[in-house]
Design an enzyme around this catalytic site. Structure first.
Site, PDB file in Angstrom:
ATOM      1  CE  LYS A   1     -58.175   7.963 -36.140  1.00 48.06           C
ATOM      2  NZ  LYS A   1     -58.261   6.492 -36.049  1.00 48.06           N
TER       3      LYS A   1
ATOM      4  NE  ARG B   1     -43.066  17.205 -22.338  1.00 51.38           N
ATOM      5  CZ  ARG B   1     -41.838  17.709 -22.360  1.00 51.38           C
ATOM      6  NH1 ARG B   1     -41.374  18.281 -23.456  1.00 51.38           N
ATOM      7  NH2 ARG B   1     -41.071  17.656 -21.290  1.00 51.38           N
TER       8      ARG B   1
ATOM      9  CG  HIS C   1     -41.433  18.857 -16.788  1.00 51.21           C
ATOM     10  ND1 HIS C   1     -41.351  17.470 -16.742  1.00 51.21           N
ATOM     11  CD2 HIS C   1     -40.628  19.246 -17.813  1.00 51.21           C
ATOM     12  CE1 HIS C   1     -40.530  17.073 -17.706  1.00 51.21           C
ATOM     13  NE2 HIS C   1     -40.089  18.122 -18.361  1.00 51.21           N
TER      14      HIS C   1
ATOM     15  NE  ARG D   1     -33.527  18.896 -23.154  1.00 49.04           N
ATOM     16  CZ  ARG D   1     -33.077  19.353 -24.312  1.00 49.04           C
ATOM     17  NH1 ARG D   1     -31.847  19.186 -24.649  1.00 49.04           N
ATOM     18  NH2 ARG D   1     -33.875  20.018 -25.133  1.00 49.04           N
ATOM     19  CB  THR D   2     -38.952  14.829 -21.176  1.00 52.02           C
ATOM     20  OG1 THR D   2     -38.547  16.101 -20.670  1.00 52.02           O
ATOM     21  CG2 THR D   2     -39.856  14.146 -20.167  1.00 52.02           C
TER      22      THR D   2
HETATM   23  C1  NCD Z   1     -38.585  21.853 -20.367  1.00 50.84           C
HETATM   24  C2  NCD Z   1     -40.061  21.577 -20.596  1.00 50.84           C
HETATM   25  O1  NCD Z   1     -40.409  20.829 -21.505  1.00 50.84           O
HETATM   26  O2  NCD Z   1     -40.825  22.153 -19.849  1.00 50.84           O
HETATM   27  N1  NCD Z   1     -37.757  21.016 -21.122  1.00 50.84           N
HETATM   28  C3  NCD Z   1     -37.464  19.776 -20.629  1.00 50.84           C
HETATM   29  O3  NCD Z   1     -38.325  18.985 -20.316  1.00 50.84           O
HETATM   30  N2  NCD Z   1     -36.160  19.511 -20.450  1.00 50.84           N
HETATM   31  C4  NCD Z   1     -38.222  23.266 -20.511  1.00 50.84           C
HETATM   32  C5  NCD Z   1     -38.542  23.987 -21.784  1.00 50.84           C
HETATM   33  O4  NCD Z   1     -39.079  23.414 -22.735  1.00 50.84           O
HETATM   34  O5  NCD Z   1     -38.231  25.175 -21.844  1.00 50.84           O
END
Ligand code: NCD
Length: 304
Positions: free
Chosen positions: A85, A106, A134, A56-57
């Site tokens: 590396k 991320r 997040h 999703r992100t």
């Molecule tokens: C969340 C995350 O990555 O922290 N997911 C997301 O970004 N929608 C929640 C999760 O992974 O449980």
């Protein structure tokens, strides 16, 4: 009004003026989306660096940039990157900033976002740093709460599940600290309770919270925020196996209740599928809201 920050690593940085500006811009971006997009960010490039699993992100960041006429370059999978590396996060950032106008990253390590932002030449957005923060998820959660409940002030919020490792509940709690008269119920097994950094913050803000380990007493609330047990953060897999099914919300739990049900997704059994068809099940609408909110952030951080 411009935002008070250049890089977004934590929701603790945000002021109420920032969230007001982002929510207003996100509402405007819904209109842009309805028209199929715009060319506001034409000629701009987003570098999407995903060193940890994401659907999703990542997709909503990409969709947001594309809807605004910008372009996306990506690096994903730790094992395919120069970090594998032995390159430092700092060196990677300095380099990527020469290629792109804005960066979203991320990374599995808590604190990696602060290290990246400290050296980034271009606006940097934390798209999740291990069990840390997040912030873009919290902003889309806030936007969803406002849309679903028509207010944020005064709500009773319950957060359920893995509150220890779940970064979304950390970021969202800090963000809700900017609003008034909220109260919180945290539901978690004793191994996975909310970290002290969050509870002490709420205490400082004089926002009341209770911590319990049963789901039922928490159901009388306005927003029921369910979370997944974060399998990837457990050093001991048997501990995960023991805790993974600790809460399962079903349609029966919600009979006669007014709670809006949210979840950052992915779900793995915390919400039975019979909840999906209830009008109060907001989690797929919540996922959709990720696009206008990220459009808003990209535009504002790039000075539009
Ligand atoms: C969340 C995350 O990555 O922290 N997911 C997301 O970004 N929608 C929640 C999760 O992974 O449980």
């Amino acid at each position: 009004m411009p935002l008070s920050f250049k890089h977004l690593t934590s929701t603790k940085q945000l002021t109420r003026a920032d969230t007001d500006a982002i929510l207003a811009k996100a509402a405007e971006m819904e209109g842009t989306m309805a028209k199929g997009g715009s060319d506001l960010l034409a000629g701009k490039i987003l570098a999407a660096l995903f060193y940890e699993a994401s659907t999703r992100t990542r997709l909503s960041f990409e969709a947001a940039m594309l809807r605004l006429g910008g372009q996306v370059i990506t690096a994903d999978g730790f094992q395919f990157s120069s970090l594998y590396k032995g390159e430092s996060i700092e060196d990677t950032m300095r380099m990527v900033g020469q290629y792109a106008d804005i960066i979203a990253m991320r990374h599995p390590e808590q604190g990696s976002a602060d290290r990246a932002a400290a050296v980034s030449l271009v606006p940097f957005i934390n798209a999740g740093d291990g069990p840390g923060q997040h912030p873009t998820q919290a902003l889309l959660d806030l936007f969803t709460i406002q849309k679903e409940r028509r207010t944020i002030d005064g709500l009773k919020i319950a957060m359920v599940g893995d509150l220890r490792y779940g970064r979304t509940v950390h970021s969202l709690s800090f963000l809700l600290g900017l609003y008034n008269n909220l109260s919180f119920t945290f539901v978690a097994p004793k191994e996975l309770t909310m970290p002290e950094k969050v509870t002490s913050f709420l205490a400082e803000k004089k926002l009341p919270f209770v911590e319990i380990d049963r789901l039922e007493p928490a159901l009388e609330c306005d927003v029921l925020y369910m979370t997944r047990i974060q399998q990837e953060r457990f050093a001991d897999h048997s501990e995960y196996e023991r805790l993974k099914n600790v809460y399962t919300l079903t349609a029966k739990h919600l009979q006669g209740k007014k709670a809006t049900v949210m979840h950052p997704l992915p779900r793995v059994g915390e919400i039975a599928t019979d909840v999906d068809s209830l009008p109060s099940a907001a989690y797929f609408r919540q996922a959709r809201n990720g696009v206008p909110v990220r459009m808003a952030l990209l535009a504002l951080l790039l000075g539009f």
